[in-house]
Design a protein around this motif. Sequence first.
Motif, PDB file in Angstrom:
ATOM      1  N   LEU A   6       0.917  -1.298   0.171  1.00  0.00           N
ATOM      2  CA  LEU A   6       0.268   0.370  -0.065  1.00  0.00           C
ATOM      3  C   LEU A   6       0.881   1.043   0.130  1.00  0.00           C
ATOM      4  O   LEU A   6       1.589   1.654   0.435  1.00  0.00           O
ATOM      5  CB  LEU A   6      -0.702   0.566   1.581  1.00  0.00           C
ATOM      6  N   GLN A   7       0.454   1.999  -0.244  1.00  0.00           N
ATOM      7  CA  GLN A   7       1.017   3.823  -0.748  1.00  0.00           C
ATOM      8  C   GLN A   7       0.943   4.168   0.684  1.00  0.00           C
ATOM      9  O   GLN A   7      -0.030   4.246   1.136  1.00  0.00           O
ATOM     10  CB  GLN A   7       0.549   4.005  -1.628  1.00  0.00           C
ATOM     11  N   VAL A   8       1.519   5.342   0.916  1.00  0.00           N
ATOM     12  CA  VAL A   8       0.905   5.611   2.030  1.00  0.00           C
ATOM     13  C   VAL A   8       1.041   7.154   1.675  1.00  0.00           C
ATOM     14  O   VAL A   8       2.160   8.155   1.346  1.00  0.00           O
ATOM     15  CB  VAL A   8       2.051   5.307   3.432  1.00  0.00           C
ATOM     16  N   TRP A   9       0.113   8.159   2.373  1.00  0.00           N
ATOM     17  CA  TRP A   9      -0.467   9.375   1.638  1.00  0.00           C
ATOM     18  C   TRP A   9      -0.435  10.610   3.004  1.00  0.00           C
ATOM     19  O   TRP A   9      -1.526   9.834   3.540  1.00  0.00           O
ATOM     20  CB  TRP A   9      -1.300   8.846   0.819  1.00  0.00           C
ATOM     21  N   ARG A  10       0.408  10.808   3.158  1.00  0.00           N
ATOM     22  CA  ARG A  10       0.149  12.137   4.131  1.00  0.00           C
ATOM     23  C   ARG A  10      -0.073  13.296   4.572  1.00  0.00           C
ATOM     24  O   ARG A  10      -0.051  13.868   3.379  1.00  0.00           O
ATOM     25  CB  ARG A  10       1.284  11.924   5.363  1.00  0.00           C
ATOM     26  N   ARG A  18       2.460  12.474  -1.148  1.00  0.00           N
ATOM     27  CA  ARG A  18       2.627  10.476  -0.803  1.00  0.00           C
ATOM     28  C   ARG A  18       4.264  10.485  -0.183  1.00  0.00           C
ATOM     29  O   ARG A  18       4.917  11.067  -0.807  1.00  0.00           O
ATOM     30  CB  ARG A  18       2.969   9.897  -2.759  1.00  0.00           C
ATOM     31  N   GLN A  19       4.419   9.038   0.797  1.00  0.00           N
ATOM     32  CA  GLN A  19       5.189   9.254   1.386  1.00  0.00           C
ATOM     33  C   GLN A  19       6.510   7.993   0.607  1.00  0.00           C
ATOM     34  O   GLN A  19       6.084   7.204  -0.443  1.00  0.00           O
ATOM     35  CB  GLN A  19       5.236   8.731   3.067  1.00  0.00           C
ATOM     36  N   ALA A  20       7.594   8.528   0.877  1.00  0.00           N
ATOM     37  CA  ALA A  20       9.001   7.828  -0.205  1.00  0.00           C
ATOM     38  C   ALA A  20       8.904   6.133   0.264  1.00  0.00           C
ATOM     39  O   ALA A  20       9.253   5.570  -0.662  1.00  0.00           O
ATOM     40  CB  ALA A  20       9.959   8.145   0.356  1.00  0.00           C
ATOM     41  N   ASP A  21       7.999   5.367   1.303  1.00  0.00           N
ATOM     42  CA  ASP A  21       8.282   4.373   1.575  1.00  0.00           C
ATOM     43  C   ASP A  21       6.772   3.962   1.156  1.00  0.00           C
ATOM     44  O   ASP A  21       5.975   4.110   2.231  1.00  0.00           O
ATOM     45  CB  ASP A  21       7.896   4.264   2.728  1.00  0.00           C
TER      46      ASP A  21
END
Length: 121
Positions: free
Chosen positions: A11-15, A32-35
């Motif tokens: 899953l992509q992490v979006w903050r 979008r976060q890098a990891d």
Amino acid sequence: MSIAHWLNRTLQVWRPQGEDDGHGGETVTYVRQADDVRAKVDQPSATERTVAAQTDSDHTHDIFLLPTADVRRGDELRDGGTEDEPRDGEKWRVLFVVEPSSTRYRKAQSQLIQGEGEPDG
């Protein structure tokens, strides 16, 4: 003992990030976060659904993560899939993250986000 072998999705992490809108308010955009994180997405148990209903919660899914996953309350987890296996773009808003007393995993209790006109999941 690691739970990595159970984590079957990436899953992509979006903050959320707020910016002053110049009128005394704030505009929030998701970055979008890098990891990306490995995860297992489960429906909550009958007991968890009952507790959620009693507390008027919007909890719809449990998302299990490695204990090192940088996922926080308010983040969005998005499943964009891969080139080999594209997904339908499911998204969840993280309501809160908990860890058991033994740190083998983290659990993000989340709410499924659906676009207009999409069928219930």
